[in-house]
Design an enzyme around this catalytic site. Structure first.
Site, short mmCIF file in Angstrom:
data_model
loop_
_atom_site.label_atom_id
_atom_site.label_comp_id
_atom_site.label_asym_id
_atom_site.label_seq_id
_atom_site.Cartn_x
_atom_site.Cartn_y
_atom_site.Cartn_z
N SER A 124 -0.04 7.41 0.09
CA SER A 124 -0.67 7.63 -1.24
C SER A 124 -1.95 6.92 -1.75
CB SER A 124 0.63 6.73 -1.79
OG SER A 124 2.51 7.21 -1.62
N GLY A 181 3.96 9.48 -2.27
CA GLY A 181 3.08 10.52 -1.82
C GLY A 181 2.38 10.47 -3.28
N GLY A 233 -0.73 12.13 -6.09
CA GLY A 233 -1.34 12.94 -6.31
C GLY A 233 -0.17 13.21 -7.94
N CYS A 249 9.18 5.52 -5.79
CA CYS A 249 7.82 6.45 -5.58
C CYS A 249 7.54 7.56 -6.75
CB CYS A 249 6.94 5.80 -4.34
SG CYS A 249 5.08 5.55 -5.38
N GLN A 273 9.37 9.88 -9.24
CA GLN A 273 8.84 10.62 -10.56
C GLN A 273 9.35 12.08 -10.71
OE1 GLN A 273 4.33 10.54 -9.61
NE2 GLN A 273 4.31 8.14 -10.02
N ASN A 302 2.81 0.95 -5.64
CA ASN A 302 1.37 2.17 -5.14
C ASN A 302 1.65 3.00 -6.44
OD1 ASN A 302 -1.13 3.07 -4.96
ND2 ASN A 302 -0.21 3.93 -2.85
N GLY A 358 -0.09 5.39 -9.89
CA GLY A 358 -0.65 5.60 -11.18
C GLY A 358 -0.50 6.99 -12.25
N PHE A 359 1.11 7.05 -12.27
CA PHE A 359 1.92 8.19 -12.62
C PHE A 359 3.09 7.82 -13.10
CE2 PHE A 359 -1.67 10.96 -11.08
CZ PHE A 359 -1.94 11.84 -11.78
N HIS A 384 8.33 -0.19 -4.62
CA HIS A 384 8.24 0.25 -3.16
C HIS A 384 9.13 -1.32 -2.28
CE1 HIS A 384 5.69 3.10 -1.45
NE2 HIS A 384 4.75 2.73 -2.89
N GLU A 419 10.74 -1.01 0.48
CA GLU A 419 10.92 -1.26 2.02
C GLU A 419 9.65 -2.70 2.26
OE1 GLU A 419 6.89 1.06 1.60
OE2 GLU A 419 9.03 1.45 0.37
#
Length: 409
Positions: free
Chosen positions: A61, A255, A257, A283, A287, A325, A327-328, A378, A380
């Protein structure tokens, strides 16, 4: 310092062991070269974890991102063969306050410095990371570049660069908004993770088709240790390929982007939901579920990255300390359930199930009329707390209940 004067850099004297971090708004930090010498450019972000630097570095990511570690002392336990979340380092660059000069761990197989050099990861150390992070929290994450080594200060014709050249390189780099990166990090071919732990050698309780959008290796392991056979699939997998595996459920991973660019992945997920297959997303998977249901996504000012984020489960009122983790985020209404906007509400009701207590960002979605849910963080726990591990059990219960329904049918 701030870039105000376009001074020429003497590459022979300046970049022999030093490095420069240049932000797109003109902020400049000078420090020592760390890792490989050279030039790297990406979106600069910060991670607040006090441990787990090896997991951070190898998390797909972080593709195309320069990571700042807020914890000041990094590298004291070296690197080992167990803690990597993928086969390579994915960060575009690395920023730390003080690298450890010594390695002290019985599991260590080498130093962080050597691994960064071996994999060509350009970094910088001995800068005021506290000041840098305060600036990013105020101004927001942005593009940045790390420049080190004699060649970094020379242009294409071997002439010394001026400071403005560095800033021009940074500002010409692509932004994270609008970037579609899952194809860069996904597996080239499918592979299978068999049941592990107490279920080793036994028939699987459930079969999971896991779409690799930048998956961390601990995620299929968490399912395998609960008795699942996990087929990890490349990002260009079709619904026909998923059906051929006869899975009990489908998982979409984390992931990198901008989720607003992942139209093919959203189309695949809508096919999964239409087929009635139980779904769990983490994550980026969260989205994409939001988009599949008809909600928008948006970019956060500086995102959530670290292993100490407080999240409330709105169904139970329980507060979990979680690893993040991203940013969106998903733009969905909190409170009472609503009809999913896509296609006149064809997926029924959905509610926000989790929120971040620091800023009220949506951290989970739960569908009430179809078997699908997701979280932004996350569970995990690699690295991180184990407060959210129950989510894997919830997914298995969802799959087993669906299997029971099929048997009765």
């Amino acid at each position: 310092m701030n870039l105000k004067n376009a001074k020429t850099i003497d590459s022979d004297s300046y970049f022999s062991d030093r490095a420069m971090l240049v932000l797109e708004d003109g902020e400049v930090y000078t420090g020592m070269a760390f890792g490989a010498a050279g030039t790297t450019i990406g979106e600069i972000v910060f991670a607040t974890g006090m441990t787990g630097y090896q997991e951070t570095l190898t998390d797909p990511s972080y593709d195309r991102q320069i990571v700042v570690q807020t914890f000041p002392h990094i590298g004291n336990t070296g690197v080992n063969d167990q803690d990597g979340e993928s086969a390579r380092i994915w960060v575009a660059g690395y920023v730390v306050r003080e690298p450890s000069p010594n390695v002290s761990s019985w599991r260590a197989r080498g130093s962080l410095q050597d691994q960064l050099v071996d994999q060509g990861i350009v970094g910088i150390s001995h800068i005021d990371t506290r000041r840098l992070v305060r600036h990013l929290r105020s101004a927001g994450v942005m593009r940045a570049g790390i420049f080190s080594g004699p060649s970094a200060a020379l242009d294409g014709e071997g002439r010394p660069r001026i400071m403005q050249d560095f800033l021009d390189q940074v500002r010409s780099a692509p932004r994270m908004s609008g970037s579609h990166l899952t194809g860069e990090v996904s597996t080239d071919g499918s592979y299978t993770v068999e049941p592990a732990g107490d279920f080793l050698g036994k028939e699987p309780l459930c079969t999971v088709a896991a779409l690799d959008l930048g998956i961390k290796s601990m995620t299929p392991h968490r399912l395998a240790e609960r008795g699942c056979r996990v087929h990890v699939l490349p990002v260009d997998t079709t619904i026909e390929k998923i059906h051929a595996l006869n899975p009990d459920g489908v998982f979409f991973s984390n992931g990198p982007g901008d989720p607003s660019t992942a139209d093919d992945e959203v189309a695949l997920l809508r096919q999964v939901l239409a087929a009635g297959l139980p779904f769990f997303g983490i994550c980026l998977g969260n989205q994409l579920l939001g988009r599949a249901l008809g909600f928008d996504t948006y970019k956060l000012k500086f995102g959530h990255r670290g292993i100490n984020q407080p999240v409330m489960d709105l169904n139970t009122g329980k507060v979990e300390i979680t690893a993040h983790n991203h940013g969106f985020a998903v733009d969905a209404p909190k409170g009472k359930p609503v009809q999913a906007p896509y296609a006149g509400g064809r997926y029924g009701r959905v509610r926000v199930s989790h929120v971040d207590l620091n800023d009220e960002v949506v951290e989970g979605l739960e569908c009430l009329d179809i078997p699908a849910f997701s979280v932004q963080y996350h569970p995990e726990a690699a690295a991180g707390p184990h407060d959210a591990s129950y989510l894997f059990d919830r997914f298995i219960d969802l799959m087993r209940n669906a299997k029971g329904g099929k048997a009765h049918a």
